[in-house]
Design a protein around this motif. Structure first.
Motif, short mmCIF file in Angstrom:
data_model
loop_
_atom_site.label_atom_id
_atom_site.label_comp_id
_atom_site.label_asym_id
_atom_site.label_seq_id
_atom_site.Cartn_x
_atom_site.Cartn_y
_atom_site.Cartn_z
N LEU A 126 6.21 12.93 20.03
CA LEU A 126 7.06 12.79 21.21
C LEU A 126 7.67 14.13 21.61
CD1 LEU A 126 8.84 9.39 20.53
CD2 LEU A 126 7.11 9.86 22.26
N LEU A 127 8.01 14.94 20.65
CA LEU A 127 8.51 16.28 20.97
C LEU A 127 7.42 17.08 21.68
CD1 LEU A 127 11.22 17.86 20.46
CD2 LEU A 127 9.97 19.07 18.68
N ASN A 128 6.18 16.92 21.24
CA ASN A 128 5.07 17.54 21.95
C ASN A 128 5.00 17.04 23.40
OD1 ASN A 128 4.38 18.75 19.53
ND2 ASN A 128 2.67 17.38 19.10
N PHE A 129 5.22 15.72 23.59
CA PHE A 129 5.21 15.15 24.94
C PHE A 129 6.31 15.77 25.79
CE2 PHE A 129 6.74 11.91 27.96
CZ PHE A 129 5.57 11.63 28.66
N GLN A 130 7.52 15.86 25.23
CA GLN A 130 8.63 16.46 25.99
C GLN A 130 8.33 17.91 26.36
OE1 GLN A 130 12.18 13.71 23.95
NE2 GLN A 130 12.21 15.91 23.66
N THR A 131 7.71 18.63 25.42
CA THR A 131 7.37 20.02 25.69
C THR A 131 6.32 20.11 26.78
OG1 THR A 131 7.84 20.53 23.38
CG2 THR A 131 6.61 22.18 24.63
N LEU A 132 5.33 19.25 26.70
CA LEU A 132 4.29 19.18 27.74
C LEU A 132 4.92 18.97 29.11
CD1 LEU A 132 1.33 18.56 28.82
CD2 LEU A 132 1.77 16.19 28.11
N ILE A 133 5.82 17.99 29.20
CA ILE A 133 6.44 17.67 30.49
C ILE A 133 7.32 18.82 30.97
CG2 ILE A 133 7.95 16.07 31.71
CD1 ILE A 133 5.14 14.98 30.85
N GLN A 270 -0.37 8.90 32.94
CA GLN A 270 -1.53 8.02 32.74
C GLN A 270 -2.85 8.77 32.72
OE1 GLN A 270 -3.77 6.86 35.74
NE2 GLN A 270 -5.13 6.34 34.06
N ARG A 271 -3.01 9.75 33.61
CA ARG A 271 -4.32 10.39 33.70
C ARG A 271 -4.58 11.34 32.53
NH1 ARG A 271 -4.60 13.50 39.32
NH2 ARG A 271 -6.79 13.44 38.72
N PHE A 272 -3.62 11.46 31.62
CA PHE A 272 -3.84 12.23 30.40
C PHE A 272 -4.35 11.31 29.29
CE2 PHE A 272 -1.42 16.51 30.71
CZ PHE A 272 -1.89 16.70 32.01
N ILE A 343 -0.35 9.24 23.18
CA ILE A 343 -1.74 9.46 23.62
C ILE A 343 -1.80 10.64 24.58
CG2 ILE A 343 -3.65 8.48 24.97
CD1 ILE A 343 -2.84 5.73 23.84
N ALA A 344 -0.89 10.65 25.56
CA ALA A 344 -0.88 11.73 26.54
C ALA A 344 -0.59 13.07 25.88
CB ALA A 344 0.15 11.44 27.64
N SER A 345 0.34 13.08 24.93
CA SER A 345 0.67 14.35 24.27
C SER A 345 -0.52 14.85 23.47
CB SER A 345 1.90 14.19 23.38
OG SER A 345 1.61 13.61 22.13
N MET A 346 -1.23 13.95 22.80
CA MET A 346 -2.39 14.37 22.02
C MET A 346 -3.58 14.76 22.90
SD MET A 346 -1.42 14.62 19.03
CE MET A 346 0.13 14.18 18.24
N TYR A 347 -3.66 14.18 24.07
CA TYR A 347 -4.66 14.60 25.06
C TYR A 347 -4.42 16.08 25.41
CZ TYR A 347 -7.16 14.47 29.60
OH TYR A 347 -7.99 14.70 30.67
N ALA A 348 -3.14 16.44 25.59
CA ALA A 348 -2.82 17.84 25.89
C ALA A 348 -3.04 18.73 24.67
CB ALA A 348 -1.38 17.95 26.37
N VAL A 349 -2.72 18.23 23.48
CA VAL A 349 -2.96 18.99 22.26
C VAL A 349 -4.46 19.25 22.10
CG1 VAL A 349 -2.93 18.82 19.73
CG2 VAL A 349 -0.87 18.26 21.05
N TYR A 350 -5.26 18.24 22.31
CA TYR A 350 -6.72 18.33 22.11
C TYR A 350 -7.37 19.28 23.11
CZ TYR A 350 -11.30 16.39 20.69
OH TYR A 350 -12.58 16.20 20.20
N HIS A 351 -6.99 19.17 24.37
CA HIS A 351 -7.59 20.01 25.41
C HIS A 351 -6.96 21.40 25.47
CE1 HIS A 351 -10.34 17.11 27.15
NE2 HIS A 351 -9.38 16.20 27.20
#
Length: 954
Positions: A126-133, A270-272, A343-351
């Motif tokens: 979730l911290l990854n998600f917050q950082t992504l956003i 969603q699109r992530f 899921i969205a955060s890991m999509y950003a981590v993966y790509h």
């Protein structure tokens, strides 16, 4: 007869779902002094509501048969290629994320991370998600997700209302270029609060002095990319705040809202990598300026330290939440969308940043090439600048083009009789672009040359808005790009956490029961996951059949006459229920009915929801046994009889007891002109035994993520449908894509539709008999724990017969006086035994509320009781001085492996610290951090991944 029985498909699911075996059941009943489940049930359920159950459901099906039945229903959905857009996009869920996160019980069975020491894995995600956003929106602080884009926009509106300096205004501007479903939810949320939503084209906007806030869409819903800088300056000049609904993928290429003056950015992730799922569940986001962090809705992951000074994560600033602030809360949000945010955060981590930018550039380039080609076949593109969405002036050909598209299993966006729209995404291919040209061309017309256009077509993004700032520079987004690395990272995070796949989670009120694999399997079927929520109804007849059947099942379970599946969280269900009551009163001319009676023991969402629905909260007292004080209720109902709108009451009570006066309570409210809202949080004790719609309830929300087996997902998804009596049915939430179009409470007509098959499967496999047995076993398990522990910890509330419902409350307050040991100490010490703590200090401070559910075996119940008894012995050792009052296993819990191998300075042994019972040697859970310092975390708030420098130092 026996031969015939053996030939039938056996339904073993009921026995698989329910933990105790037949011999265990008898042993537990004997402990309680009963000879049967029926006798126990008869003693627990009050006479006044016996016989109210109307659970008319067929016998349960086997897992294989239920899956086959649902597969046949799912097969009626048609899988078209969607270019509808409007905030929903096709996406590729990377296979390692699908297998290792979405379909992994280590991730989907976890609870909300209120116990941070056993939640470090999902907190990091979730911290990854917050950082992504925060990175993509250019705003310094982001929350850990909201429910969907439309409700996030509604939260932004009330956020602007609270913080705007234009205090006299009741007007909120919303661009006509926002997604239509967002505008609908804004109107629903605004009306009870006396806010007027003014929808207009911002490019034609004159005086802005009368607005407290504004919402803009970036890029616009129709595809345009507008430069909002001058407009935002005008709003700021009038003391209004501005929220921007922004597309995350577009923000990899476009100037982020935080860099052109926005105060808030909201949208969907969603699109992530999250499937369309007919509308949900999807993670929304909300980011804002640092100065506004204490007013930001939703949960916030922050960086703190543990008792060893090591970095540790936690949910920060929890005093903002409805649990604490009640009717003064800024929102009633309870469920987030943690699993989807992860899921969205890991999509950003993966790509990684390069991968995301590459996807965005490819989507935009295909859109630009298509736009150039479609102009060659005679259709005008209305946008000068765009990212992935176009509006075509199709004129009189519009209806024919839609028909031709659907004949080729293609959905275009319906705009009006002269225009149509389409949005591209990461699944769009070169071949798809060529097929669309052929669709739009006249018969025999020469088609554009793709290669030639690809060579000559340039970006159609405005040069002045091209992004210059870097994104996702933190190492976490720049390492895990191979499947091996990502798989190991996900495993590493999961291993830090304690979820239902490891042990019982005995949280009272939260009902952490089995999420069976056979229930979960349909969620990722393409027939459910790949539908756009705004596709023509003819393509979703399978969903229609499934939701119709599910609504009928839930009516049977509750005794209500109609059900809405739209609310995508329990908090949204509460809200929808009160809106139905409000609309009912108004339809009868009772416009002044605005008083909502709420017992003092109610969950914090209840008063927060009442406030959001425009009602005034009047608190009623509880007696010494935790029951509603009926005479106080009667007095207040009569005092406010001309303005009484509703009573919100939880049944069985928040204290875990079937109150005997519930029929009288309902009658008092009805006699004084009010409606009865029965909170369904504790429905797991009632299904098949009594029905709220038959003993006085007018409306209830149901937590499908509690009673009906949708997993908690680490803090979301949830589903909170409402059941109503017939007189409230006309006021259930509507939607632009439903028969009733008013009153939408979330973006999609069926909310989190793709997880509804979980509940369908559960009810279909259990059948009426199985559901009743589940309720009875939940009551048996709770009473068994209460009986085993009552000589060690007082059970705070029981019914008149000395029994509890499906949960029990242990009173630890005397122990603090005698030993200095607090409820926090016991909760943290349970981690050393491999258990998640029960619910702490709710509904009474200094207590533990335990709900074992029907899914836990007697062995697991006994293991938990053994842990609690051993902890009581340790407390006794503190009381008599055998253990030091400050330096003891409870005050220092939980104990980490790192601490064990370091210098040991405690007066108790390492063995007592980490192996307090012998059974732990066989399967020890090691918490990754020591006790987290909450105060330090709030005083030194960090809500994004730590800096690269600190990462390198570590």
């Amino acid at each position: 007869m026996s031969d015939r029985f053996e030939l039938d498909t056996a339904n073993e699911f009921i026995a698989r779902h329910i933990g105790p075996r037949a011999a265990d059941e008898q042993a537990m009943l004997q402990t309680l002094g009963f000879d049967s489940l029926e006798a126990l049930s008869a003693s627990v359920i009050p006479d006044s509501i016996k016989g109210t159950s109307v659970l008319d459901l067929p016998a349960g099906q086997s897992e294989a048969d239920a899956l086959a039945s649902l597969k046949a229903i799912a097969g009626r959905n048609q899988l078209f290629t969607h270019y509808i857009g409007q905030g929903y996009y096709n996406t590729h869920t990377p296979a390692p994320i699908l297998r290792n996160l979405l379909e992994n019980p280590a991730w989907y069975t976890a609870y909300t991370p209120y116990q941070p020491e056993i939640s470090q894995g999902r907190l990091e995600a979730l911290l990854n998600f917050q950082t992504l956003i925060s990175d993509l929106t250019g705003l310094p602080i982001a929350n850990a997700s909201l429910l969907d884009e439309a409700t996030a926009a509604a939260e932004a509106m009330t956020f602007c209302k609270r913080l705007s300096k234009n205090k006299g205004s009741q007007h909120f501007f919303a661009s006509s270029h926002c997604h239509p479903q967002t505008l609908d939810v804004l109107r629903t949320r605004a009306e009870p609060l006396g806010i007027t939503v003014v929808v207009a084209d911002e490019n034609e906007l004159g005086d802005v002095s009368d607005y407290f806030g504004a919402l803009l869409q970036y890029p616009a819903s129709n595809g345009d990319v507008f430069d909002y800088r001058e407009l935002i300056e005008r709003f700021h000049g009038s003391n209004a705040l501005v929220a921007v609904a922004a597309d995350l993928l577009a923000l990899t290429l476009l100037t982020p809202p935080g860099e052109f003056g926005a105060d808030v950015a909201i949208g969907t992730a969603q699109r992530f990598g999250v499937p369309l799922g007919f509308g949900g569940p999807h993670a929304a986001y909300f980011s804002t300026r640092d100065a506004f962090k204490r007013d930001m809705p939703g949960r916030l992951v922050g960086v703190s330290v543990d008792r060893h000074g090591e970095q540790a994560l936690r949910l920060a600033m929890q005093t903002r939440e409805q649990h604490i602030r009640r009717e003064k809360a800024t929102s009633n949000i309870c469920t987030a969308q943690v699993l989807l945010a992860n899921i969205a955060s890991m999509y950003a981590v993966y790509h990684g940043p390069q991968g995301l930018t590459r996807i965005a550039n490819r989507v935009h380039r295909l859109t630009a090439i298509f736009a150039a080609g479609v102009a060659q076949v005679g259709l005008e593109v209305e946008q000068a600048f765009f990212f992935d969405t176009l509006t075509l002036a199709s004129g009189p050909r519009t209806a024919d083009l839609h028909a031709r598209a659907q004949a080729q299993q293609i959905n275009l966006r319906v705009i009006d009789s002269q225009r149509l729209g389409l949005s591209f995404d990461e699944t769009t291919t070169v071949e798809a672009v060529k097929a669309l040209w052929a669709l739009f061309a006249d018969d025999g017309q020469t088609l554009p040359d793709f290669d030639a256009l690809a060579a000559s077509t340039h970006s159609r993004l405005p040069h002045s808005l091209l992004r210059e700032s870097a994104i996702l520079e933190h190492p976490v987004f720049n390492r895990y790009h191979s499947e091996t690395e990502l798989m190991r990272y996900l495993r590493k995070l999961a291993d830090k956490d304690l979820a239902l796949d490891r042990s019982m989670i005995p949280l009272g009120s939260c009902t952490m029961k089995l999420n069976a694999a056979s229930e979960m399997i349909p969620v990722t079927w393409a027939e459910f996951g790949s539908l756009h929520p705004f596709a023509p109804a003819s393509q979703s007849t399978g969903y229609k059949a499934m939701t119709d059947e599910l609504q009928a099942m839930l009516c049977a379970a509750t005794g209500y006459d109609a059900v809405s599946l739209q609310p995508n969280a329990g908090s949204q269900g509460e809200y929808a229920g009160l809106l139905a009551i409000r609309a009912y009163h108004q339809s009868r001319g009772d416009n002044d009915r605005d008083v909502c009676l709420i017992p003092s023991s109610a969950h914090g969402t209840n008063p927060a929801t009442a406030q959001m629905a425009g009602m005034r909260v009047v608190v009623t007292a509880c007696d010494a046994r935790g029951n509603v004080d009926i005479e106080d209720l009667r007095a207040k109902a009569e005092e406010h009889r001309d303005r009484l709108a509703a009573l919100m009451i939880t049944y069985p009570s928040t204290h875990g007891v079937f109150e005997e006066g519930i029929r009288e309570i309902c009658a008092i409210v009805h006699d004084n002109g009010g409606q009865v809202y029965i909170d369904g949080a504790n429905m797991n004790a009632m299904v098949g035994l009594c029905a709220p719609g038959k003993f006085g309830g007018d409306v209830s929300h149901l937590n499908l993520h509690k009673t009906f087996c949708i997993p908690h997902g680490g803090g979301g998804p949830g589903v909170g449908p409402i059941g109503v009596k017939a007189h409230l049915a006309p006021f259930l939430p509507g939607h632009a894509h439903m028969e009733r179009q008013e009153g939408a409470v979330c973006a999609a007509p069926f909310g989190s539709a793709s997880i509804l098959p979980i509940t369908w499967m559960y009810i279909r496999m259990m059948g009426g008999e199985g559901l009743k047995r589940a309720s009875q076993m939940a009551i048996l398990n709770a009473n068994y724990i209460a009986r085993r522990l009552e000589e060690h910890y007082p059970v705070l509330y029981t019914g008149s017969n000395g029994l509890v419902a499906h949960e029990c409350i242990l009173d630890l307050r005397p122990l603090k006086d005698s030993s200095g040991i607090t409820v926090d100490d016991v909760a943290k010490r349970l981690i050393d035994f491999g258990f998640h703590a029960p619910t702490m200090s709710f509904p009474v401070a200094g207590t533990l509320m335990i709900e074992p559910t029907e899914s836990e075996s007697k062995e697991e119940l006994d293991r938990f009781c053994t842990a609690m008894i051993a902890i009581r012995e340790e407390i006794r050792a503190v009381e008599n001085g055998t253990l030091d009052k400050e330096d003891n296993p409870l005050k220092n819990a939980p104990h980490t492996a790192a601490e064990l191998v370091g210098q040991w300075n405690h007066p108790y042994s390492r063995e007592q610290a980490v192996y307090p019972v012998a059974s732990l040697v066989d399967g020890k859970y090691w918490p990754p951090v020591g006790r987290v310092d909450n105060v330090y975390g709030d005083r030194n708030l960090v809500c994004a991944c730590p800096s690269i420098e600190s990462y390198q130092q570590a």
